[in-house]
Design a protein around this motif. Structure first.
Motif, short mmCIF file in Angstrom:
data_model
loop_
_atom_site.label_atom_id
_atom_site.label_comp_id
_atom_site.label_asym_id
_atom_site.label_seq_id
_atom_site.Cartn_x
_atom_site.Cartn_y
_atom_site.Cartn_z
N SER A 81 0.74 -0.97 0.09
CA SER A 81 0.19 -0.25 0.30
C SER A 81 0.35 1.37 0.24
CB SER A 81 -1.15 -0.01 1.56
OG SER A 81 -1.31 1.49 1.31
N SER A 82 0.40 2.25 -0.85
CA SER A 82 1.44 3.04 -0.70
C SER A 82 1.24 4.02 0.44
CB SER A 82 0.80 4.50 -1.62
OG SER A 82 -0.32 4.78 -1.21
N ARG A 107 7.05 3.30 0.95
CA ARG A 107 6.49 2.90 -0.11
C ARG A 107 6.30 4.56 -1.08
NH1 ARG A 107 6.30 0.84 -5.35
NH2 ARG A 107 4.55 0.63 -6.44
N ARG A 108 5.52 5.00 -0.49
CA ARG A 108 5.36 6.76 -0.43
C ARG A 108 6.76 7.42 -1.26
NH1 ARG A 108 2.50 9.68 3.84
NH2 ARG A 108 3.13 11.92 2.16
N ILE A 119 7.65 6.38 -4.43
CA ILE A 119 6.71 6.75 -4.99
C ILE A 119 7.16 8.75 -5.35
CG2 ILE A 119 4.11 7.50 -5.92
CD1 ILE A 119 3.57 4.45 -4.54
#
Lengths: 468, 358
Positions: free
Chosen positions: B238-239, B244-245, B248
């Motif tokens: 999940s972002s 992960r964020r 991104i």
């Protein structure tokens, strides 16, 4: 709003400042406003319920006073039913629906879970005791709404007690003198001790206790014992710490709140324990449940029934869960057994047991009971008990090396400090504060407490009794 | 009444003063050179996922190491970056490669999960008076706006955060948190609280000894199993996940806090005649398909950094894709094995030697 939040510090500072600036007659109103602000920080709906119940019980008490003069108890019954219904609808509706559905094997009743207003269990009990006392003519109905509103909402005791009696509190609204030097000093001492118990002891034990209870199957009996004893210390320091802070703040504001803990882990019998633990609740249960149910006036059967019903409801008061109910019944059974054994051979044998051993046995019985209180489900509690007795799937010493030596040392130091203050208290009749008369020693002790809170405070946790 | 009020007030003042003096005494002892050196020498090893050393202790120990090194009066090359630097730079191997400047001491100043937005707040620790050059090794997640939640208390800067997001007068809770953070950052007994507790625990358990290896993983740790080295993309996490964020944002945006922080840091070093060398930290090619980094445009990140380097006069070293394609160099997606570390340290040391020798 918690006592260890900056918002509370801000509110208390402003309240003290305003109290110093206004006249004696305006002070109760200032305290009511401060208490409502304190409560509104949680939810405006909760405040609306509190105000509504305050108005209702204030009015009902007047009716009860008039009715009881004519021998009419209708208003009392309505009052008790409304108060109990409010508590039940918030606290027990979901639990009852869930229990019914599981017994009936269907999803017949919808499970509604409402957010429990903070302190509702406490102020509902205070309201019930007030209208019952008015009915019993133990006190007249409170004349001024201001005084009654302050009795119910007084922020030091609003969310987690002690459960205050109107007869004790209301007269203080006239006589309370904030900033009395000696009361303030005792108040500050109590606040310091309370914060130390909460921030340094309870909050540091909490992560270990949580970790073990969450994954109890992975630990051997040794660790389970340590975790249960740690929980016994945690809950005592958390709850009695809260009470110390509440009593200390009340003293600063010129009020005296009843003692709620009196070294309960030094009790020599289980009945003694309940005279020393959460005194305001156990005395409430005694006066408004146990004695009306017959108490020990009848035979042993009536005594057992009164105790069982009282403790069943006492357990239920703590939460809508079978673990709490069983915890209540467990203590009810111990109290009944202790009552039955009085005058018997077992009773006289117990009298000959050395006091330290009596204390140890009572403490371990209480610790075993805390398993029910802390476990998520009854099955979990059984498994933990099994593990503690060496009947679990893990070897007794499993993960013993994961217990921090600092935790053990901390627990021993806490126990030692507790013993020292207990001895001091016995010598000086000085309950629940630093316990030393020497100014130098007192200054050193307070300084040590401040340094301890500053350096050793654990990860901040909500007070356990806020959930009730 | 007035005199009794005064007595109580004097008691309160005396107790507070005594507490303050005690706190200052403990703080001064902790900051003294012999104590700091001993603490740094005996810092706890990192044993991932065992539960024996938690991440807060790990982050605090790395920070305390930086504090200890900042006091050393030496001419140095500082290697700065995330745990890829912690586990990827062997000071000894780099020193061997520094032939043009043999008196320079390479220092591994890696900090787990470090983001480039932390460069400025940590500047005083990363760049000492004797620092000749800084080698910044970035990861694919380094340039986002997000913060590493595990590092805020030990590495964050309340003042820096306040500059980015001022506190309104009615935000009492934020103001209180700011005050608490400011105090914690200034006082080591608060900033390194978890670390100090871990020392006490180890002393009580008679388990304290000098740190044997500065790296997080044992030298014989093998590369991950084949199943984790697949080149087939896996579903992303999940972002909401901060890592992960961070990937991104670093990949998709070129106006993040991270990129501007690197530019500012670069300008700052240039003004102070400290050479900045920027390179991609080695990240295994098999790591690009993992749930955190899958779909991330590493080339776009590299291109942005190359551009920033040119603009501010930093030396940019490109990514060594051949090295990154050899799985044996890694113990996981972003951490080098003993063999990989030796190869990489020698290679980056030679490159730094070349740059500094010009």
């Amino acid at each position: 709003m918690s006592f260890h939040s900056i918002e509370f510090f801000f509110l208390l500072s402003v309240t003290l400042f305003v109290l110093a600036a206004v006249t004696h007659t305006a002070r109760p109103w200032i305290l009511v406003i401060a208490s409502y602000l304190f409560y509104a920080a949680g939810s405006l709906l909760w405040l609306a319920i509190l105000v509504a119940m305050t108005l209702l019980n204030f009015g009902l008490a007047k009716l009860i006073e008039r009715g009881s003069a004519k021998g009419n108890g209708g208003a009392l019954i309505i009052g008790v039913v409304i108060n109990a219904a409010l508590l039940a609808s918030y606290k027990y509706a979901g639990f009852l629906a869930e229990t019914f559905n599981s017994i009936a094997g269907c999803k017949c009743l919808p499970i509604v879970s409402l957010e429990l207003p903070l302190g509702i269990s406490f102020y509902v009990f205070e309201s019930i005791s007030y209208i019952v006392d008015v009915h019993r003519k133990r006190m007249p109905a409170v004349r001024r709404l201001r005084d009654y509103a302050l009795f119910i909402s007084f922020f030091p005791h609003l969310v987690a007690g002690p459960i205050v009696r109107a007869a004790d509190f209301v007269p203080q609204t006239e006589t309370a003198k904030p900033f009395d030097p000696y009361a303030s000093r005792r108040g500050l001492e109590l606040i310091a001790v309370g914060f130390f118990k909460k921030l340094v002891i309870a909050d540091n034990l909490a992560p270990f206790v949580d970790r073990v209870f969450l994954n109890h199957a992975a630990y051997g009996g040794g660790v389970l014992w340590i975790a249960c004893i740690a929980f016994a210390i945690q809950i005592y320091c958390d709850f009695s710490g809260y009470t110390d802070i509440a009593r200390g703040i009340a003293k600063l504001l010129g009020f005296e709140l009843a003692l709620n803990f009196d070294w309960p882990y030094f009790s020599r019998s289980i009945r003694d324990f309940w005279r020393r633990w959460h005194i305001s609740l156990s005395s409430w249960l005694r006066d408004y449940l146990y004695i009306p149910l017959g108490g020990n006036r009848g035979g042993l059967t009536q005594f057992a029934s009164a105790v069982t019903v009282t403790w069943f409801l006492g357990g239920l008061w703590h939460g809508a869960s079978w673990t709490f109910i069983l915890w209540g019944i467990y203590h009810g059974t111990l109290v009944t057994a202790a009552g039955w054994s009085r005058g018997s051979r077992i009773g006289s044998l117990w009298e000959h047991v050395p006091a330290p051993l009596q204390m140890l046995i009572v403490f371990l019985s209480v610790v075993a009971g805390w398993v029910l209180f802390r476990a998520k489900t009854i099955v979990d509690a059984m498994q933990i008990w099994g593990g503690m007795l060496g009947l679990g799937s893990m070897p007794f010493t499993e993960k013993f090396d994961r217990v921090s030596p600092l935790l053990i040392v901390g627990m021993l130091v806490a126990a030692l400090m507790h013993s020292i203050t207990y001895r001091l208290r016995r010598h000086q009749d000085n309950v629940c504060s630093i316990g030393v008369e020497s100014v130098t020693l007192r200054v050193v002790a307070i300084a040590a407490i401040i340094v301890g809170c500053f350096l050793l405070a654990g990860t901040s946790q909500t007070f356990i009794y806020f959930q009730f | 009444m007035r005199s009794s009020k005064a007595i109580v007030l004097i008691e309160v003042i005396c107790a507070s003063a005594l507490a303050l003096v005690t706190i200052v005494a403990i703080e001064s002892t902790l900051r003294s050179k012999p104590v700091l050196q001993w603490l740094d020498l005996h810092r706890p090893p990192y044993i991932p996922r065992s539960g024996l050393v938690d991440i807060r202790v790990h982050v605090e120990k790395q920070m305390l190491h930086l504090e200890a090194l900042a006091r050393e009066p030496e001419r140095r090359v500082s290697f700065v970056g995330s745990s890829s630097v912690v586990n990827g730079i062997d000071e000894y191997d780099v020193k061997v490669a520094l032939k043009a400047a043999p008196k320079l001491q390479p220092r591994n100043l890696g900090l787990t999960g470090m983001l480039s937005s932390e460069l400025s707040p940590l500047r005083s620790l990363l760049v000492s008076d004797g620092t000749v050059a800084v080698v910044y090794l970035y990861n694919g997640f380094s340039f986002s706006d997000v913060r590493n939640p595990d590092a805020i208390d030990a590495r964050g800067s309340a003042i820096d955060d306040l500059n980015h997001e001022p506190i309104a007068w009615w935000q009492i809770r934020r103001a209180a948190r700011f005050g608490e953070r400011l105090l914690s950052e200034r006082l080591w007994i608060r900033r390194y609280r978890n670390l100090i507790i871990s020392y006490v625990e180890r002393i009580l358990a008679s388990d304290i000894e000098p740190l044997r290896s500065p790296f997080d993983y044992s030298v014989d740790r093998p590369p991950p199993p084949m199943s984790e080295r697949t080149r087939v993309p896996r579903p992303p996490v999940s972002s909401e996940n901060w890592v992960r964020r961070a990937y991104i944002e670093s990949s998709e945006r070129d106006t993040t806090l991270g990129y501007s922080a690197l530019s500012s840091f670069c300008d700052d070093l240039k003004r102070n005649n400290v050479r900045l060398i920027i390179s991609a930290a080695p990240e295994a090619l098999f790591g690009r398909t993992n749930p955190y980094a899958v779909g991330i445009d590493f080339d776009a990140i590299d291109a942005r950094i190359e551009k920033i380097s040119k603009q501010c006069g930093a030396y940019y070293i490109g990514r060594d894709k051949v090295f990154e394609d050899d799985d044996a160099n890694f113990v996981d997606e972003v951490h080098l094995s003993a063999k990989g570390r030796e190869k990489y340290s020698k290679a980056i040391g030679a490159k730094v030697d070349e740059v500094l020798g010009r």
